[in-house]
Design a protein around this motif. Structure first.
Motif, short mmCIF file in Angstrom:
data_model
loop_
_atom_site.label_atom_id
_atom_site.label_comp_id
_atom_site.label_asym_id
_atom_site.label_seq_id
_atom_site.Cartn_x
_atom_site.Cartn_y
_atom_site.Cartn_z
N GLU A 148 0.86 -1.42 -0.05
CA GLU A 148 0.52 0.22 0.23
C GLU A 148 0.97 1.20 0.07
O GLU A 148 2.40 1.46 0.38
CB GLU A 148 -1.17 0.41 1.26
N THR A 149 0.10 2.40 -0.23
CA THR A 149 0.72 3.64 -0.46
C THR A 149 1.82 3.34 1.01
O THR A 149 0.95 3.91 2.23
CB THR A 149 0.14 4.71 -0.77
N THR A 183 3.99 2.57 3.14
CA THR A 183 4.53 1.18 3.47
C THR A 183 5.68 1.27 3.56
O THR A 183 6.79 0.12 3.85
CB THR A 183 3.90 -0.17 2.81
N GLU A 226 9.88 2.43 -1.27
CA GLU A 226 11.83 3.22 -1.65
C GLU A 226 12.41 3.38 -0.36
O GLU A 226 13.62 2.48 -0.66
CB GLU A 226 11.68 4.36 -1.49
N GLU A 282 6.15 3.38 -8.71
CA GLU A 282 4.63 2.95 -9.67
C GLU A 282 4.87 2.90 -11.47
O GLU A 282 4.34 3.17 -11.91
CB GLU A 282 4.38 4.57 -9.45
N ARG A 338 2.21 -4.82 11.11
CA ARG A 338 3.48 -4.89 11.34
C ARG A 338 3.89 -5.47 12.72
O ARG A 338 3.31 -4.72 13.76
CB ARG A 338 4.48 -3.56 11.13
N LEU A 381 9.33 0.65 14.89
CA LEU A 381 9.39 1.98 14.11
C LEU A 381 9.35 3.36 14.52
O LEU A 381 9.68 4.01 14.72
CB LEU A 381 8.88 1.28 12.95
N LEU A 413 11.81 4.64 16.11
CA LEU A 413 12.71 4.85 15.36
C LEU A 413 11.89 6.77 14.69
O LEU A 413 13.01 7.80 14.61
CB LEU A 413 13.34 3.94 14.34
N LEU A 414 11.02 6.64 14.02
CA LEU A 414 10.85 7.86 13.33
C LEU A 414 11.19 8.89 14.29
O LEU A 414 11.06 10.03 14.08
CB LEU A 414 9.70 6.87 12.98
N VAL A 439 3.21 3.92 6.61
CA VAL A 439 4.55 4.61 7.96
C VAL A 439 4.82 6.37 7.16
O VAL A 439 4.75 6.77 8.19
CB VAL A 439 5.79 4.29 7.10
N ARG A 440 4.19 7.05 6.52
CA ARG A 440 4.46 7.97 5.74
C ARG A 440 3.60 8.65 6.80
O ARG A 440 3.79 9.52 7.01
CB ARG A 440 4.10 8.21 4.57
N ARG A 451 5.07 8.82 9.87
CA ARG A 451 6.02 9.46 10.30
C ARG A 451 5.64 11.41 10.93
O ARG A 451 5.36 12.18 10.98
CB ARG A 451 6.72 9.77 9.23
N THR A 504 -0.08 10.12 -5.39
CA THR A 504 -0.64 9.37 -4.59
C THR A 504 -1.82 10.34 -4.67
O THR A 504 -2.87 9.42 -5.58
CB THR A 504 -0.16 8.80 -3.38
N1 LIG Z 1 11.46 -0.12 8.03
C1 LIG Z 1 11.16 1.86 7.40
N2 LIG Z 1 11.86 2.17 8.91
C2 LIG Z 1 12.05 3.83 8.63
N3 LIG Z 1 11.02 4.78 8.40
C3 LIG Z 1 10.55 4.21 7.17
C4 LIG Z 1 10.70 2.53 7.20
N4 LIG Z 1 9.25 2.22 5.68
C5 LIG Z 1 9.00 3.40 5.39
N5 LIG Z 1 9.62 4.85 5.61
C6 LIG Z 1 9.48 6.32 5.98
O1 LIG Z 1 8.33 6.02 5.61
C7 LIG Z 1 8.28 7.07 4.55
C8 LIG Z 1 7.32 6.36 3.37
O2 LIG Z 1 8.09 5.43 2.69
P1 LIG Z 1 8.54 5.12 0.97
O3 LIG Z 1 8.50 6.87 0.66
O4 LIG Z 1 10.13 4.06 1.28
O5 LIG Z 1 7.68 4.96 0.87
P2 LIG Z 1 6.04 3.96 -0.98
O6 LIG Z 1 5.67 2.45 -0.62
O7 LIG Z 1 7.29 4.06 -1.49
O8 LIG Z 1 5.35 5.19 -0.72
P3 LIG Z 1 5.03 5.56 -1.89
O9 LIG Z 1 3.46 4.50 -2.32
O10 LIG Z 1 4.43 6.88 -1.76
O11 LIG Z 1 5.79 5.29 -2.90
C9 LIG Z 1 9.06 7.73 4.48
O12 LIG Z 1 10.03 8.78 5.10
C10 LIG Z 1 10.96 6.66 5.08
O13 LIG Z 1 11.60 7.45 5.17
#
Ligand SMILES: Nc1ncnc2c1ncn2[C@@H]1O[C@H](COP(=O)(O)OP(=O)(O)OP(=O)(O)O)[C@@H](O)[C@H]1O
Length: 631
Positions: free
Chosen positions: A358-359, A361, A364, A430, A504, A510, A513-514, A543-544, A547, A617
């Protein structure tokens, strides 16, 4: 199931086996009658017994899972896809080992209790001698696809279920596992049953085929079919052989196409089968075969084939245990850790990795962590968001251009992202949003491993490891004709499903950490109850969103203290329906978007931040719901 119904069913089973057909004309399926007989005569089971199923508990379950790790990782994605394709609730997909022990499962979390009551969960044993006639157990005995509808089960306890099960064979033809789909719905028509049966069987064959393709990377792999267009598809023959052209393994389709038995093929020299000389065949060997060439069997029949040469040895610099503690993201969830380790291993062998989730998660973040842990850590990591680049620019962004090749182009030209990633890792985010025409060009680049800039005449070699990602189900995109099937197979060598934040097990770590990252060295303390409240949220933006929420809390904190009041002010920003719905951005998504967008006067960045999703998104969702700015 009521005791009276269980007893009535048991009575019918006994009558049918003893030769008195039940009043409502019980089953005429021979496989089922055979199975009922086995249950009575060999296993001496009681159809009226209401005993709970046997369950293999941890750590013994690990002993059943460990030898099948490879097949589990190949199968899990396909199991999720099968579950999704059936669309509605009431289904569970199980993978069992050859003893009928459930070693993996996919279902809606909200239905866990329903399936547990029916004995459908990890570790339950579904062999015929334990549970009587049932999808898994009877499939294990018959070694072919079976469907066991409700009262065709032996035990009255199971008559609420309909199960379709298909065997999965290994490269030597031994039954390795069973893929089983069970439904607790009683409103299914015949057509839905047929659809479920067909999809289960197809999924099992896909898993078997993927497993065969990866089972022995150190051998040559020959894929063939009498029609060139069928090479690469499900019905193709697959055969592996060693340096001396001795055939090591062969799939069932190959035996059918050759008209031979396994014993007649395995251990023989390839030259016994082919009239075409072996050295001529070997000329076609390539690490990424893409074209088919003709070859003749000794009986004169013409086949078309592709030959993959043995995959290179893993470079010695590959860490035996990947540096998972060193990747600067939180991966404490055991499922995620396992996926990470496996994804890194295959990436090092040049197998493309596909991340779905999902968006927000962390697709990246996961890809970047793979890069940091890989032997290419000192080489570039180039990320491209295929949904974010305007369609008109995406081609030049990817491929680059030569100076003056079109109006507006820079005089000295531009190196495309693909070339920037040379020697390193290319991350295509994407990817499902990539226009079809570009998919064709990308496929060619990946196959030929060279890139020609726009307006350029000479091709430049390209050495990249590929990771791609999407929040969409690529299977569905392929089925709808929005994504090229051949590109799908090229990029999805190894698929990883990233779990949503709410599922999770390392949510707490997490969060810590954040929070540390957002506090950037400042001391921030969460008041009692804040942490629990944060962990209980469904976080549709994953996670986004977490954060962004923490960033806001840190900014609001007076004297470094985050209070429940601070949090309460923030959380209602997401309407209650969003917090409660099982698919929070589902049913009420449109309404949610309209409400927020009005409240924020069409300030896209603010709306995206409140929802905890990226602007791209958000734009995509607005397009999807046909919401456009008035005036
Ligand atoms: N395992 C993790 N540990 C620490 N920070 C994380 C973790 N996973 C995601 N984040 C943080 O969450 C935010 C979103 O992560 P990311 O951009 O990788 O998500 P995505 O799934 O690629 O999003 P999208 O679907 O919009 O492309 C970022 O700020 C990233 O630093």
């Amino acid at each position: 199931m009521k005791p009276a119904l269980i007893n009535a069913h048991a009575q019918q089973v006994l009558q049918a086996v003893q030769g008195t057909p039940a009043s409502h004309g019980h089953t005429t399926d021979l496989a089922i009658t055979r199975s009922w007989r086995r249950c009575l005569d060999q296993h001496q089971l009681d159809p009226a017994s209401r005993r709970a199923p046997n369950v293999v508990e941890h750590p013994r379950l690990q002993d059943h899972r460990a030898p099948l790790e490879n097949i589990i990782s190949v199968a899990h994605w396909q199991m999720s896809s099968l579950h999704q394709q059936l669309g509605r609730d009431g289904h569970v997909v199980l993978l069992t080992d050859a003893r009928g022990v459930a070693i993996d499962s996919v279902f809606n979390e909200s239905e866990r209790a329903v399936f547990q009551r029916s004995g459908l969960w990890l570790g339950s044993v579904w062999s015929e001698d334990c549970e009587g006639t049932n999808g898994v157990g009877t499939c294990l005995v018959e070694q072919q696809h079976v469907t066991i509808r409700r009262d065709e089960h032996f035990r009255g306890k199971h008559v609420g279920l309909t199960c379709s099960a298909s065997p999965i064979f290994d490269a030597s033809g031994e039954l390795l596992a069973v893929l089983n789909l069970s439904s607790v719905r009683d409103d299914h028509g015949l057509q839905q049953h047929f659809q479920a049966m067909a999809l289960t069987d197809l999924s099992a064959k896909l898993i078997e085929s993927c497993f065969f393709l990866g089972h022995d990377p150190q051998r040559y792999l020959l894929r063939f079919h009498p029609e060139a267009g069928f090479v690469g598809l499900l019905g193709e023959g697959q055969l592996s052989f060693d340096e001396s052209a001795r055939i090591c393994s062969v799939n069932q389709a190959a035996l059918g196409l050759l008209g031979l038995s396994r014993d007649q093929v395995v251990g023989q020299s390839l030259s016994m089968l082919l009239e075409t000389p072996i050295d001529q065949v070997m000329c076609h060997a390539s690490s990424q075969p893409s074209v088919c060439w003709p070859m003749r069997l000794v009986d004169g029949r013409l086949l078309y084939g592709q030959l993959r040469e043995p995959l290179r040895q893993v470079p010695s610099v590959t860490p035996a245990i990947p540096k998972i503690n060193d990747v600067h993201v939180c991966l404490e969830d055991p499922r995620l850790q396992r996926s990470f380790v496996r994804a890194l291993r295959v990436l090092e062998r040049d197998v493309p990795v596909f991340l779905q989730g999902e968006t927000g998660t962390g697709k990246e973040a996961f890809a970047a962590a793979l890069h940091r842990a890989s032997s290419r850590a000192s080489q570039p990591f180039v990320a491209i968001n295929c949904a974010a680049i305007p369609e008109t620019l995406i081609e030049s962004e990817l491929f680059g251009y030569r100076g003056g090749s079109f109006t507006g182009a820079r005089k000295d030209g531009m190196i495309g992202k693909l070339e920037q990633a040379h020697g390193g890792i290319l991350f295509l985010d994407e990817i499902a949003d990539m226009p079809l025409a570009l998919q064709t060009r990308l496929l060619r680049v990946l196959e030929e491993r060279q890139v020609v800039p726009l307006g350029g005449a000479t091709a430049r070699p390209l050495d990249v490891r590929l990771i791609s990602a999407s929040h969409q189900d690529l299977h569905a995109c392929v089925a709808e004709g929005r994504f090229r099937e051949d590109l799908f197979y090229r990029i999805a060598g190894f698929a990883v499903q990233l779990p949503p934040l709410r599922e999770r097990s390392d949510k707490g770590r997490l969060l810590d950490l954040l929070l540390r990252e957002e506090a950037a060295g400042a001391r921030v303390r969460l008041e009692a109850g804040v942490r629990e409240r944060l962990l209980a949220q469904p976080w549709p933006g994953n996670v986004r969103q977490l954060r962004t929420c923490l960033r806001t809390l840190v900014a609001l904190a007076l004297e470094g203290r985050v209070t429940l009041d601070d949090l309460a002010e923030l959380l209602p920003a997401v309407p209650a329906t969003v917090a409660l719905a099982e698919n929070p951005l589902g049913v009420s998504e449109r309404q949610t978007l309209l409400t927020l967008i009005e409240a924020e006067h069409w300030h896209i960045a603010h709306v995206a931040a409140r929802l905890g999703i990226s602007r791209n998104t958000l734009y995509r969702k607005l397009r999807h719901h046909g919401i456009s700015r008035p005036g």
